[in-house]
Design an enzyme around this catalytic site. Structure first.
Site, PDB file in Angstrom:
ATOM      1  N   GLU A 146      72.794  47.379  45.138  1.00 61.65           N
ATOM      2  CA  GLU A 146      72.762  47.612  43.601  1.00 61.65           C
ATOM      3  C   GLU A 146      72.269  48.028  43.134  1.00 61.65           C
ATOM      4  O   GLU A 146      73.133  48.613  41.827  1.00 61.65           O
ATOM      5  CB  GLU A 146      72.989  45.969  43.655  1.00 61.65           C
ATOM      6  CG  GLU A 146      72.758  45.358  41.953  1.00 61.65           C
ATOM      7  CD  GLU A 146      73.207  44.061  42.336  1.00 61.65           C
ATOM      8  OE1 GLU A 146      73.197  42.981  40.962  1.00 61.65           O
ATOM      9  OE2 GLU A 146      72.926  42.887  43.333  1.00 61.65           O
ATOM     10  N   ARG A 171      67.523  32.487  41.276  1.00 63.11           N
ATOM     11  CA  ARG A 171      68.794  31.735  41.778  1.00 63.11           C
ATOM     12  C   ARG A 171      67.824  30.763  42.819  1.00 63.11           C
ATOM     13  O   ARG A 171      68.226  29.529  43.374  1.00 63.11           O
ATOM     14  CB  ARG A 171      69.228  32.894  42.729  1.00 63.11           C
ATOM     15  CG  ARG A 171      70.311  32.443  43.024  1.00 63.11           C
ATOM     16  CD  ARG A 171      71.591  33.464  43.019  1.00 63.11           C
ATOM     17  NE  ARG A 171      71.939  34.083  42.102  1.00 63.11           N
ATOM     18  CZ  ARG A 171      73.754  33.206  41.912  1.00 63.11           C
ATOM     19  NH1 ARG A 171      73.835  31.711  42.526  1.00 63.11           N
ATOM     20  NH2 ARG A 171      74.033  33.661  41.266  1.00 63.11           N
ATOM     21  N   GLU A 196      79.895  34.844  48.129  1.00 67.32           N
ATOM     22  CA  GLU A 196      78.195  34.811  48.900  1.00 67.32           C
ATOM     23  C   GLU A 196      77.926  33.312  49.314  1.00 67.32           C
ATOM     24  O   GLU A 196      77.311  32.970  50.224  1.00 67.32           O
ATOM     25  CB  GLU A 196      77.183  35.079  47.546  1.00 67.32           C
ATOM     26  CG  GLU A 196      76.732  36.291  47.170  1.00 67.32           C
ATOM     27  CD  GLU A 196      76.284  36.452  46.398  1.00 67.32           C
ATOM     28  OE1 GLU A 196      74.530  36.832  46.037  1.00 67.32           O
ATOM     29  OE2 GLU A 196      77.096  36.601  45.104  1.00 67.32           O
TER      30      GLU A 196
END
Length: 1330
Positions: A805, A883, A1267
């Site tokens: 990423e 997160r 995910e």
């Protein structure tokens, strides 16, 4: 001199690649087959690791055996095999067995069976299976499941590969068997869901070249020379001895499995090679007898696969006591490396290499093997193997000697017992942690009375060499076998011999000592059982389940319910649209792009220090080499700073390095081989600085980034965690949870090809990135050129998992600097060890909790501090922590909760995104906490979980409503479907009856939020062209990396336009088609790009609607052509912004996630208490994925994520070398991801169906799935914890199991049992008082 020896030798080699005849004189002896194939256009064979550990490079080698008049087929790791060793052989690659238009039945089955996701590993897996069928066209399911031990896959979870392969099994049920399929589910028999069953017919394969089957051709030696490198290939023993006399320091090449690794990975440079792999001599296995003693004599040059077959043949007519030795050899040979390695590695190579963890040396030592060595001048001499090894990887072999044969003493009678043992991190294809062979010769004095005559014990992995415990040989002579006191005395004697310092190389001192006595314990009771000894103090449980865990054939179901019938192209089970290209090797990845005109290669010069000031860098020696063009440094960059959120890291280090492996510069040369050689010549002088490696180090040194995020729900004061005196209804518990990191181990390493356009600083970049816009931006910024001059393109990735990423930007910037400066294309592909060293991992986490809970298990308040190890720069660590903070509630309602997050700043590579992105770590902390407090409360953890479940319309601690909430229902459904209560009863019964094995069971729920937590990233674009022939070119901003994104986008386009899927094509993802894209991450790409594609297609649908209405019987081509003549625009761009997202971290208000994807998993395991080994007996999963766009793809994502999650919390352990704080785990040799044998024996997946989603605003109410299932793999972790608790209780340890870390490796599991063997084996740190 050598010319005289080989005056009639050949100076060229000839071979076939598929049907292509090759003859060459100019071959560098160091050139591997993989390099040769890829340089000559056979790019279906992939580079995955360079050390024979992943199988991506697997090919099949065919060779005519003149003696048996048959053709032998062997799978091989082409990354290790020298091309020079393949004279008069046929190399069969993936391209040679089929193509997309005419695939081999294997390829067709694998494509239809969803056995390929990213596709990078697929050619190697297909070729391994092809090799099996060439050897055995009618394999059983068991044969098939044993055939993939040398191949890895990071995407699929292996189940669809196995089931596709097992459709070829001779014991597979027929495709008409009604038990194999139903309208609502797919069974474990792959033939049930393949479109047709076409058996494999070997007669249709490409024939072996008749040119190499001629009996007239005389075998002549080879003598190949290029530059200073020499390849000699004798045809017989005499020639070999002459060559070794002439070149005593030459490397003997058998399978090249060790030398290949030394050259590929460790940069060893050998100049003379003597290849003995094609010699027919010294390959026999036979039994001899001298003075009444029988031995098995094994030719040193025999391959391990041939040795296995020979031993199996010997067993047929041999007495039981002889077979005990053969079985010991076979047991360790089974786990020796992989099939590809065993096919070429030799017994001599294994012995002479002298590895202290050799799987065979302990067997040879315990059985008094004698080595016969020889040279030309003095002939034969014999060396007992017990005196052969002189030190670490050194032996008694003279430089001009070769190992000729090995003689192993056979057991003399039925009272001689031999067993071999091995423990590794993973069963398949793994080096030993510790291994052993134990042999005892007994005398029978009277009934039930057997005494020791001789005891022979040898261990590997406990010293610099394999050791033989000679002191114990006769120490216990005439002692009674079965006597408990004798047993204890032998254990004590073993531990006296097996001693470690706490800082022993290789680590794990207590575990390795414990294994030494655990192996003997197993042997002790196995012999008692075989003898039928009956002692009054002997517990019958001691004799149950003594063998190592053996798996059954895998099975399972995939229950998707009834397919949607109301949609044209959605809700289907279409295979991945690139599957046929992937299984045939046609699918192109970055490094498959043909070599460009004038192309150069780049190799990094990296820091060898974890933290230091750079005093000087001298590249003069490197630049003096012919063919080396330049050394790129930070001075070649306009801007040397980069970073995903904050520009806080240097692309190339200038004055200071912050982790071992940090890039300092790039050597640019004509070839990668030359660039690697030159990079080693660059001299860097350092001034060492203080190094901080772990979160604990950071806490001690207060080394943190300026990030302090917290979320609070409810009122907290000083009394929140104070229990009033007399209050016996509530408790406060504190604890900490340690969670390790995880290497992405995508099969395709990171890299790029940069092509300068020689005009206006234009660059075309082909990158293996999940984030082409970020690559474009990083290159633009680093070089100071406008973004509109930089185009980044991505065809597909060989896996990403978040690791591609952000880290690809600096890689591309370095290569682009070289390309722009030299005006030449630059290919910059990271080797596996470099990729693992510099690109970062999943973040390790530490959680510290304080919880107030009632005696009935209801949560009252939670205070939680979460720390992640960010590494040396910020990257995405803050978002990962955020997160975790918003997933630490998992599915539970905490009336009061206060969570804080901090980022440790350390001297390791910057950690980065990884599938789950902090969510799994947050959930894991809470589930660990629940397990610990359940023991302290003496409650079933499942009762605590259920009592605290969220309910519909509850509010999370980040103020998001719980909507469309089916977790309680899913929990109950899975409890019933998995037969949880029955399983628990059976496990309790099993545990009560067994001392050496325990089973465990756990159920774990998961709630995963879908959206980028950074609001502006929640957007997507698409571009759709309709051409006048009716074909459609679709572009969108997402990257295909195996998750089936392109397939889903084509389905959405086809559904919106109401046309066949075949009319739509996606060429690539490119920044000049769809600009300013977000990374393909966060599991939202199908949602966002699906809506953007739908938007564009709806526009086009409206434009062609009049023509469709005028010509209802026409097709898209007719309508497009008519619109074209009417000057209608047949191109449309679509755009989408995820609505309703408005979260404010400062005020804890607004909506953070668009929705949740939820699931529940149940797993049961069996744990070997003597070794810490385990197997997953069964896993059941239920997932709420809304109304799926493609059920086959989503099932694949669920299974693949689950197995990746299993690896994360069980066997995948990141290690650092303590002497220099450099990453130790840098390849498949020492970093183990799950293999085919590590999946559940029974694997059942169910999709929640027929639900109404009142709040879901996605494409046809589908949900993101990449995910969310990963955390469900933790059900295996908690099942293992359950088994450990059972073991502890049986050992009398009743204290709660706290700080049980993840991953729970075999070492952790074994030592957590805290039995007497563990206590005996403790190695304590040495404390020096100053």
């Amino acid at each position: 001199m050598v010319n005289a020896l080989f005056e009639n030798s050949s100076q060229s080699i000839e071979f076939f690649v598929n049907s292509d005849y090759k003859e060459t004189k100019n071959v560098d002896p160091r050139t591997t087959l993989l390099t040769y194939l890829r340089e000559n256009g056979y790019t279906g064979t992939k580079y995955g690791c360079g050390e024979g550990g992943c199988g991506a490079c697997t090919v099949v080698i065919a060779e005519y055996d003149r003696n048996r008049k048959m053709i032998n087929y062997r799978s091989a790791n082409s990354c290790l095999l020298p091309v020079c060793s393949l004279n008069r052989k046929q190399i069969i690659t993936i391209e040679g067995i089929g193509n997309p238009e005419n695939p081999n039945p294997i390829q067709k089955k694998f494509a239809e069976g969803n056995a390929s996701q990213c596709g990078f590993c697929t050619p190697g897996i297909v070729m391994s299976f092809y090799a099996l069928l060439k050897l055995n066209p009618n394999p059983t399911k068991h044969d098939i499941e044993e055939s993939f031990d040398g191949n890895l896959c990071r995407c699929t979870g292996y189940r669809p590969i196995l089931e596709s392969a097992k459709s070829f099994a001779s014991d597979c049920c027929s495709s008409t068997d009604s038990s194999c399929s139903s309208s609502s589910s797919k069974s474990s028999c792959n033939s049930a869901f393949l479109n047709e069953y076409k058996p494999y017919d070997p007669s249709l394969d490409r024939p072996f070249p008749s040119k190499f089957m001629s009996h007239d051709s005389q075998e002549i030696p080879l003598f190949l020379k290029q530059d200073n490198y020499l390849w000699i290939e004798p045809t017989n023993l005499g020639e070999l001895l002459k060559a070794k006399a002439a070149f005593p320091n030459a490397k003997i090449v058998g399978g090249n499995t060790e030398i290949g690794v030394e050259m590929n990975i460790r940069s060893f440079d050998y100049t003379v090679f003597i290849n003995i792999s094609n010699m027919k001599e010294t390959k026999s296995v036979e039994v001899s007898e001298i003075d009444g003693k029988k031995s098995v004599e094994i030719g040193a040059n025999i391959t391990l696969s041939s040795l296995i077959e020979s031993l199996k043949i010997l067993k047929i007519n041999s007495p039981t006591h002889h077979n005990r030795l053969y079985d010991a050899l076979l047991s360790n040979l089974k786990w020796f490396a992989s099939r590809q390695i065993r096919n070429f590695a030799t017994l001599a190579g294994n012995i002479v290499t002298g590895s202290p963890i050799s799987d065979l040396s302990p067997i040879l030592m315990a059985n008094n093997a004698v080595l016969t060595v020889m040279n030309e001048s003095q002939g034969h001499r014999q060396i007992p193997i017990r005196s052969f090894f002189k030190g670490y990887r050194s032996n008694d072999l003279k430089s001009d000697e070769i190992l000729f044969k090995i003689s192993i003493e056979l057991p003399s009678n039925e009272l001689t017992f031999v067993k071999a043992y091995k423990q590794a991190k993973r069963k398949d294809d793994d080096i030993a942690i510790t291994n052993a062979c134990i042999r005892v010769s007994l005398d029978k004095k009277q009934e039930n009375n057997f005494v020791i005559n001789e005891l022979n014990i040898s261990y590997g992995g406990v010293a610099p060499t394999t050791i033989y415990l000679g002191k114990l040989e006769t120490k216990f002579k005439d002692s009674k076998w079965g006597d408990e006191q004798l047993f204890d005395n032998i254990l004590d004697s073993v531990l006296e011999e097996v001693k470690f310092a706490y800082s022993v190389p290789g680590g794990m001192p207590t575990y390795r000592r414990c294994l030494s006595v655990s192996f003997f314990t197993r042997f002790w009771y196995q012999v008692i059982k075989e003898l039928g000894i009956r002692e009054k103090d002997l517990d019958p449980k001691d004799l149950e389940n003594l063998e190592e865990i053996e798996r059954e054939i895998t099975r399972g179901t995939q229950d998707i319910g009834l397919l949607n019938s109301d949609e044209h192209a959605l809700g289907t089970t279409n295979p991945h649209l690139s599957a046929l290209k992937q299984v045939t090797g046609v699918a192109r990845y970055v490094d498959d792009i043909p070599k460009q005109n004038g192309e150069l290669c780049g190799v990094l010069v990296m820091s060898t220090k974890a933290h230091a000031r750079i005093k000087s860098v001298d590249a003069s020696k490197a630049l003096s080499l012919d063919g080396v063009y330049d050394f790129i440094t930070y001075n070649d960059l306009r801007h040397n700073k980069c970073g995903a959120i904050v520009k806080d890291e240097e692309i190339l280090a200038s004055n200071e390095v912050f982790f071992a492996g940090q890039p300092i510069g790039l050597i640019v040369a004509e070839s990668k081989k030359l660039a690697k050689k030159a990079a080693l010549l660059v001299k860097v002088d350092y001034e060492p600085l203080e190094e901080i490696i772990t979160i604990e180090d950071a806490l001690k040194k207060n080394s943190f980034f300026s990030f302090n995020r917290e979320i609070k729900k409810g009122d907290f004061d000083e009394k929140t965690f104070v229990i009033d005196e007399g209050n016996r209804n509530e408790f406060v518990f504190e604890g900490s949870c340690h969670i390790g990191g995880q290497e992405h181990f995508y099969l395709e390493t990171q890299g790029c090809l940069v092509v300068p356009k020689n005009e206006d600083n234009e660059l075309e970049i082909f990158s293996s990135t999940q984030n082409p816009s970020e690559v474009q931006k990083e290159v633009s910024t680093a070089l100071g050129i406008p973004m509109n001059r930089v185009i980044c393109k991505v065809k597909r990735l060989g896996g990403g998992f978040g690791g591609k990423e952000t880290r690809g930007g600096s890689i591309a910037a370095i290569a682009s600097a070289a390309a722009l400066k030299l005006q030449k294309p630059i290919r910059f592909i990271l080797d596996r060890d470099v990729d693992m060293l510099i690109t970062g991992t999943r973040h390790p986490f530490l959680g510290k909790y304080k919880i107030r809970v009632t005696k009935d298990g209801y949560f009252k308040a939670l205070y939680l501090e979460i720390y992640n190890n960010a590494g040396y720069s910020l990257d995405l660590s803050s978002s990962v922590c955020e997160r975790a903070l918003t997933h630490c509630d998992n599915v539970y309602n905490f009336p009061k909760i206060h969570v804080k997050g901090r980022l440790a700043k350390t001297n390791i590579a910057s950690n980065t995104a990884f599938r789950g992105f902090g969510g799994p770590q947050g959930m894991m902390i809470t589930e660990m906490m629940i397990s610990e407090i359940s023991e302290k409360l003496a409650m079933d953890p499942n009762e605590i979980r259920q009592k605290n479940f969220y309910k519909e319309n509850d509010i999370t601690h980040f103020n998001m409503p719980i909507e469309d909430w089916f977790i309680p229902e899913m929990w109950n459904t899975l409890m019933e479907n998995s037969q949880y209560i029955k399983q628990k009863e059976e496990i309790n019964l099993f545990n009560a009856k067994n001392r050496w094995k325990k089973r465990g069971l756990a159920i774990v729920p998961s709630k995963f939020g879908l959206s980028f937590t950074t609001r502006f990233l929640n957007k997507a674009g698409a571009l759709v062209h309709i051409y006048t022939d009716g074909t459609i070119l679709l572009s969108h901003g997402g990257v295909e990396m195996g998750q089936g994104l392109h397939t889903k986008m084509i389905q959405i386009a086809a559904n919106t336009l109401q046309i066949p899927i075949d009319e739509i094509y996606i060429a690539e993802t490119a920044t000049d088609k769809v600009p300013n894209t977000s990374p393909t991450a966060a599991s939202v790409s199908s949602d966002m790009y699906g809506m953007a594609v739908m938007d564009a297609c709806q526009q086009l649908s409206e434009r062609i609607k009049p023509y469709r209405e005028k010509n209802p019987n026409g097709n898209i081509g007719d309508w497009a052509l008519a619109a074209y003549f009417d000057r209608v625009n047949l191109s449309a761009d679509g755009y989408y912004q995820t609505p309703d997202l408005s979260y404010d971290w400062e005020t804890n208000t607004g909506r953070l996630y668009f929705y949740f994807t939820n699931g529940v998993a149940v797993s049961s395991v069996e744990l070997d208490l003597l070794t810490g080994d385990h197997t997953i007996l069964r896993s059941d999963i239920i997932m709420d994925i809304g109304k799926s766009i493609n059920y086959s793809i989503d099932i694949g994502q669920i299974e693949g994520a689950f197995i990746q999650g299993v690896g994360w919390c069980t066997i995948e352990e990141l290690l650092v070398q303590t002497n220099n704080n450099t990453a130790f785990t840098r390849g498949p040799g020492n970093y183990k991801i799950p293999g085919f044998r590590d999946i559940p024996v029974e694997f059942n997946v169910k999709i929640l169906r027929d639900k109404v989603y009142k709040h879901l605003k996605t494409v046809k109410s589908s949900k993101g799935i990449g995910e969310p299932p990963l955390f469900l793999g933790a059900s295996v972790f908690f099942a293992l914890r359950d088994a450990v608790v059972a073991a502890r209780r049986s050992n009398g340890v009743n204290s709660p199991l706290v700080q049980f870390p993840s991953p729970c490796t075999a070492e952790i599991l074994r030592l957590a049992c805290e039995d007497s063997l563990v206590k005996k084996s403790q190695v304590e740190p040495k404390v020096i008082l100053m």
